[in-house]
Design an enzyme around this catalytic site. Structure first.
Site, PDB file in Angstrom:
ATOM      1  N   LYS A  76       0.860  -1.187   0.000  1.00  0.00           N
ATOM      2  CA  LYS A  76       0.000   0.000   0.000  1.00  0.00           C
ATOM      3  C   LYS A  76       0.893   1.232   0.000  1.00  0.00           C
ATOM      4  CE  LYS A  76      -3.772   1.879   2.918  1.00  0.00           C
ATOM      5  NZ  LYS A  76      -4.640   1.583   4.088  1.00  0.00           N
ATOM      6  N   SER A 151      -9.570   1.846   3.295  1.00  0.00           N
ATOM      7  CA  SER A 151      -8.687   2.633   2.462  1.00  0.00           C
ATOM      8  C   SER A 151      -7.720   1.791   1.632  1.00  0.00           C
ATOM      9  CB  SER A 151      -7.886   3.599   3.342  1.00  0.00           C
ATOM     10  OG  SER A 151      -7.082   2.883   4.255  1.00  0.00           O
ATOM     11  N   SER A 175      -9.666  -0.937   7.309  1.00  0.00           N
ATOM     12  CA  SER A 175      -9.158  -0.733   5.951  1.00  0.00           C
ATOM     13  C   SER A 175      -8.553  -1.940   5.258  1.00  0.00           C
ATOM     14  CB  SER A 175      -8.127   0.395   5.949  1.00  0.00           C
ATOM     15  OG  SER A 175      -8.804   1.608   5.911  1.00  0.00           O
TER      16      SER A 175
HETATM   17  N1  GLN Z   1     -12.684   3.537   6.796  1.00  0.00           N
HETATM   18  C1  GLN Z   1     -12.068   3.965   8.010  1.00  0.00           C
HETATM   19  C2  GLN Z   1     -11.810   5.449   7.974  1.00  0.00           C
HETATM   20  O1  GLN Z   1     -12.290   6.092   7.130  1.00  0.00           O
HETATM   21  C3  GLN Z   1     -10.870   3.143   8.306  1.00  0.00           C
HETATM   22  C4  GLN Z   1      -9.631   3.626   7.718  1.00  0.00           C
HETATM   23  C5  GLN Z   1      -8.460   2.734   8.016  1.00  0.00           C
HETATM   24  O2  GLN Z   1      -8.617   1.645   8.578  1.00  0.00           O
HETATM   25  N2  GLN Z   1      -7.290   3.205   7.646  1.00  0.00           N
HETATM   26  O3  GLN Z   1     -11.167   5.981   8.808  1.00  0.00           O
END
Ligand code: GLN
Length: 483
Positions: A76, A151, A175
């Site tokens: 990532k 993400s 994420s």
């Molecule tokens: N979807 C979550 C957020 O918007 C989680 C993001 C993550 O785990 N990096 O913060």
């Protein structure tokens, strides 16, 4: 979607030299290029990947290859790899080059994995649909009109599209697991402190964890074995012994004790199909002789709000370092110190990141700290205690990973609250610091969805072992779509 054989399936051929790592790597680079429209990779590390592939082929010949020889891995775009760009999908770091490698990358390379490129993600890992990337959204390989989740959207898509064996993602609130659910792949968020965060661009330091996504649990176990364990560069990383995860994946018929939470299965946002399929699985587990019981959980509605308060507070502090001086983008309009800060940050950060920095600054500010940040910390403790109390009685907590399948790109971008609620089932594991995995359980309208298991701290071995048992049961297999 994926036609790529898992690493575990081809390992023997690689080790015998029947399959050249160099050829495999070259083919996958071609394949990545042919899928450019999906916007999965921000960069292919062609030179370093092919160089490493050659080196690994040589080691294979000499009999000195590491345990991941020939495994093709994507990282990532928030994981540092020395001499390579890492941007966190942000304009502010657009051309920033890593000065050192993250511990996970060093460990993968030491075992002869090939890092093939960096994948698109939400800016600074903030989002649930990959639409907050400065470089545009990722399209779901199973249906390009849909989001792959976020993400780690590019990470999940890179695996689902058969472009690598394993993708490393990061999970602060879901994420890794939510994109896994949306793409029909497997995603594991390790216990907080199991995997070093050294070289991971920080978002919310008390919850961030790096973890693998893949299509084969054996590959995931192998990678966990390599990336887990103490690290002198991360004081929050535990030096507890790392079990031989790959050797302990059983399909043994042990009787397990599982809890499902009333609040989760009765959640109003849960789609009919996801609910009924989850209930079906619960019933078949009972029929197989496992103890599956409902437990009361009164804190579901508090989870996303406290996650948002804590994560934005930590983000506002972590992202203060992007000041136009130390890292990345500096505004051309800057004339003095003040305008350097203000203009560089205004130009460099996207809308969602700015929203979170402001929210985080607010909840930490004088007069509001106790009401928001302090309170959220207290409720976090309650969540952790209640979760651990349940896990004292049961082996695992089982729930859907996401309330529904992948939604259409563009469908939720105007509604941040709705977007935040995507994390309703996943943030609990981050707040409690426990390991959690998403496995592809079924499909609805030709799109996959996952089942989530949460386990006890540092019991990744049990979690993966049970997962392996589960995905091999008849009940699971019949409904799970093969990615
Ligand atoms: N979807 C979550 C957020 O918007 C989680 C993001 C993550 O785990 N990096 O913060």
């Amino acid at each position: 979607m994926t036609k790529l054989d898992s690493f575990s399936n081809i390992r023997e051929r690689l080790l015998k030299g029947e399959l050249k790592v160099f050829d495999l790597c070259k083919d996958l680079i071609e394949e990545i290029r042919s899928k450019n429209d999906f916007n999965i990779f921000l960069e292919i590390f062609e030179t370093s990947a092919l160089e490493k592939a050659k080196e690994v082929d040589k080691k294979v010949q000499e009999g000195s290859a590491g345990s991941l020889a020939g495994m093709i891995v994507s990282i990532k775009d928030n994981i540092c790899y020395k001499g390579h760009t890492v941007s966190s999908s942000s304009h502010i770091l657009e051309s920033f080059e890593s000065l050192f490698s993250s511990t996970v990358v060093d460990r993968l390379l030491a075992e002869d994995a090939i890092i093939i490129g960096r994948t698109n993600c939400d800016e600074f890992a903030m989002g649930s649909s990959n639409e907050n990337s400065f470089f545009g959204p990722v399209k779901n390989p199973l249906n390009p009109a849909k989001t792959p989740g976020g993400s780690s959207g590019g990470a999940a898509a890179s695996v689902a599209a058969g472009l690598c064996h394993i993708a490393l993602g990061s999970d602060t609130g879901g994420s890794i697991r939510q994109p896994a659910s949306f793409t029909g792949t497997i995603g594991l968020k390790p216990t907080y402190g199991r995997v070093s965060r050294h070289g991971l661009v920080a978002y919310s330091s008390s919850m961030d964890q790096i973890g693998p996504l893949g299509t084969d649990l054996r590959d995931i176990a192998l990678v966990m074995e390599v990336i887990s364990g103490g690290d002198e560069f991360d004081s929050t990383c535990s030096s507890r012994l790392v079990p031989k995860y790959s050797a302990s994946l059983s399909t043994e018929k042990k009787k397990y004790k599982l809890a499902f939470l009333d609040s989760h299965l009765n959640h109003e946002g849960l789609s009919k199909e996801v609910k009924s399929r989850t209930e079906e699985l619960i019933n078949s587990l009972k029929e197989e002789g496992h103890e599956v019981e409902v437990e009361k959980f009164d804190l579901l509605d508090q989870l996303v709000p406290i996650y948002q308060v804590i994560s934005t507070a930590e983000a506002s502090s972590n992202l203060a370092r992007y000041d136009g001086i130390h890292f990345g983008h500096r505004s051309k309009e800057a004339t003095d110190l003040y305008t350097t800060y203000v203009k560089s940050r205004t130009e460099g950060f996207g809308k969602e990141v700015k929203r979170r920095i402001m929210l985080g600054t607010y909840v930490l500010s004088e007069g509001y700290y106790d009401a928001y940040f302090g309170k959220a910390q207290k409720v976090r403790r309650l969540v952790k205690d209640r979760t651990n109390e349940i896990l004292d009685k049961f082996d695992f907590i089982i729930s859907p990973t996401t309330p529904h399948t992948a939604f259409d790109l563009g469908a939720q971008t105007d509604d941040p609250i709705k977007m935040y609620l995507e994390d309703i089932f996943t943030v609990q594991a981050n707040l409690a610091g426990i390991p959690s995995i998403s496995l592809p359980l079924g499909e609805s309208d030709h799109m996959p969805f996952g089942i989530q298991l949460m386990g006890k701290s540092f019991e990744e071995q049990e979690l993966m072992s049970f997962s392996n048992y589960l995905i091999n049961t008849a009940a699971f297999k019949s409904a799970a779509i093969q990615p």
